[in-house]
Design a protein around this motif. Structure first.
Motif, short mmCIF file in Angstrom:
data_model
loop_
_atom_site.label_atom_id
_atom_site.label_comp_id
_atom_site.label_asym_id
_atom_site.label_seq_id
_atom_site.Cartn_x
_atom_site.Cartn_y
_atom_site.Cartn_z
N MET A 1 -82.40 -38.55 26.15
CA MET A 1 -82.58 -39.87 25.57
C MET A 1 -83.72 -39.84 24.55
O MET A 1 -84.64 -39.04 24.67
N THR A 2 -83.64 -40.70 23.56
CA THR A 2 -84.56 -40.68 22.44
C THR A 2 -85.72 -41.65 22.64
O THR A 2 -85.53 -42.81 23.02
N VAL A 3 -86.95 -41.15 22.39
CA VAL A 3 -88.13 -42.01 22.42
C VAL A 3 -88.22 -42.76 21.10
O VAL A 3 -88.04 -42.19 20.03
N SER A 4 -88.48 -44.06 21.16
CA SER A 4 -88.65 -44.85 19.95
C SER A 4 -90.13 -45.04 19.65
O SER A 4 -90.99 -44.57 20.39
N TYR A 5 -90.44 -45.72 18.54
CA TYR A 5 -91.82 -46.00 18.16
C TYR A 5 -91.95 -47.47 17.80
O TYR A 5 -91.08 -48.03 17.13
N LEU A 6 -93.04 -48.08 18.25
CA LEU A 6 -93.36 -49.45 17.84
C LEU A 6 -94.11 -49.36 16.52
O LEU A 6 -95.23 -48.88 16.47
N THR A 7 -93.50 -49.81 15.44
CA THR A 7 -94.06 -49.59 14.11
C THR A 7 -94.71 -50.81 13.50
O THR A 7 -95.49 -50.68 12.56
N THR A 8 -94.40 -52.00 14.03
CA THR A 8 -94.99 -53.22 13.47
C THR A 8 -95.49 -54.10 14.60
O THR A 8 -94.92 -54.13 15.69
N LEU A 9 -96.56 -54.83 14.32
CA LEU A 9 -97.12 -55.76 15.30
C LEU A 9 -96.45 -57.11 15.11
O LEU A 9 -96.99 -58.04 14.52
N ASP A 10 -95.25 -57.21 15.65
CA ASP A 10 -94.41 -58.38 15.47
C ASP A 10 -93.64 -58.62 16.76
O ASP A 10 -93.00 -57.70 17.28
N LEU A 11 -93.68 -59.83 17.29
CA LEU A 11 -93.07 -60.10 18.59
C LEU A 11 -91.56 -59.93 18.55
O LEU A 11 -90.96 -59.40 19.50
N ASP A 12 -90.92 -60.35 17.47
CA ASP A 12 -89.46 -60.21 17.38
C ASP A 12 -89.07 -58.73 17.37
O ASP A 12 -88.11 -58.33 18.05
N ALA A 13 -89.79 -57.92 16.61
CA ALA A 13 -89.49 -56.49 16.56
C ALA A 13 -89.74 -55.83 17.91
O ALA A 13 -88.97 -54.97 18.35
N PHE A 14 -90.82 -56.24 18.56
CA PHE A 14 -91.14 -55.70 19.88
C PHE A 14 -90.03 -56.05 20.87
O PHE A 14 -89.57 -55.20 21.65
N THR A 15 -89.61 -57.31 20.86
CA THR A 15 -88.57 -57.75 21.79
C THR A 15 -87.26 -57.02 21.54
O THR A 15 -86.56 -56.62 22.48
N GLU A 16 -86.94 -56.80 20.28
CA GLU A 16 -85.72 -56.06 19.94
C GLU A 16 -85.79 -54.63 20.49
O GLU A 16 -84.82 -54.13 21.06
#
Length: 322
Positions: A1-16
């Motif tokens: 399985m692939t590890v992702s990265y949190l790239t922006t400090l944005d709640l919508d992006a985090f939730t997605e």
């Protein structure tokens, strides 16, 4: 399985990103009579991983909105929270200061070395002073005035932190691939247990203490549930005190203890399931489920979801042999 990265400090992006976390069915003979799945929140980000990411997200967003430039927090030499805060600071443009329990050692732990490379500055304090970290004058006593930056309590244990775990519970409710009978989670402070209890109603949440807590985890879970209730009285489950489900028999001697029986289970699990666990939290969590299954604690065919809370960088502090 692939590890992702949190790239922006944005709640919508985090939730997605959180909604995309996979649920993996465990293939193993260590759980007779039950079906075990793991929600792989270790894959949310390699550095800001697991439940630490959820505890940080609202704290980080609030700091950005207030124009805060420095994050101040505290933890031990192998603290996942210090590690995640340092990584978040480097990723999203905050300076970070870590107040570390105990005297500075000749050689920093691998976790602190990572945090230092990520830009975190350390203040080492005596264990006696560290025990006073909840007092209002703690920052002044360690020489860091609160005006310098925003203080995040150890482990992200504040209202913003438990709001993040509440969000995790909502995401689990909306993304589970099957109808589970139970959710099991490792507990160190009780915040994750309290936050999940506030937002999951489809199945009970069961905590596994990873340390000798003496009733602290249960009290803390209810403290954070009550704090959320005061913050937002709509949408929270109505529960009685007896509904906190907690197991305290699998801490294996205390926090960070890794006896032979746990090592053997850990090796067998990873060989069979192919899912990496950290020795402090998730290994004890899965060990507890396995022991309970072998004792006939569950009804045949019970479907259990276990939460992977990340922390895999802490494996470097143990001789795993797996």
């Amino acid at each position: 399985m692939t590890v992702s990265y949190l790239t922006t400090l944005d709640l919508d992006a985090f939730t997605e990103a959180a909604r995309a976390i996979p649920y993996q069915k465990v293939r193993s003979n260590l759980f007779p009579g039950v079906e075990v799945w793991i929600r792989r929140d270790d894959l949310l980000d390699p550095l800001i991983s697991g439940n630490k990411a959820y505890k940080l997200i609202f704290n980080l967003i609030k700091a950005r909105e207030l124009g805060v430039e420095t994050l101040i927090t505290c933890g031990g030499a192998w603290s996942n929270h210090l590690h995640a805060t340092a990584a978040a600071g480097a990723r999203f443009g905050f300076r970070t200061i870590g107040i570390v329990r105990g005297e500075r050692p000749p050689v920093l732990s691998a976790m602190l070395q990572d945090a230092e490379r990520l830009g975190m500055k350390f203040i080492f304090v005596s264990r006696e002073l560290y025990r006073q970290r909840s007092q209002s004058d703690f920052l002044n006593r360690v020489g860091v005035g609160s005006a310098i930056g925003a203080y995040l309590p150890e482990g992200g244990a504040n209202l913003a932190g438990v709001r993040g775990v509440h969000l995790l519970g909502e995401i689990i409710e909306g993304t589970v691939p099957i109808n589970f009978d139970q959710l099991w989670v490792a507990c160190g402070t009780g915040l994750t247990l309290g936050g999940l209890n506030s937002s999951i109603s489809s199945f009970p949440v069961h905590g596994v203490e990873v340390l000798k807590a003496g009733g602290f985890v249960r009290r803390a879970a209810w403290h954070w549930f009550a704090a959320l209730s005061q913050y937002n009285t709509s949408g929270l489950k109505k529960k009685s005190a007896g509904e906190v489900e907690l197991t305290d028999e699998f801490h294996c001697g205390g926090y960070g203890k890794y006896p032979i029986r746990l090592q053997e289970f850990h090796r067998a699990f990873e060989m069979q399931a192919g899912i990496p666990l950290d020795p402090i939290y998730t290994a004890k969590l899965l060990y507890a489920i396995s022991q309970k299954a072998n004792e006939g604690h569950f009804s045949c065919g019970t479907k259990i979801l276990a939460l992977h809370s990340g922390g895999l960088q802490g494996r470097r502090g143990f001789q795993l042999g797996c």
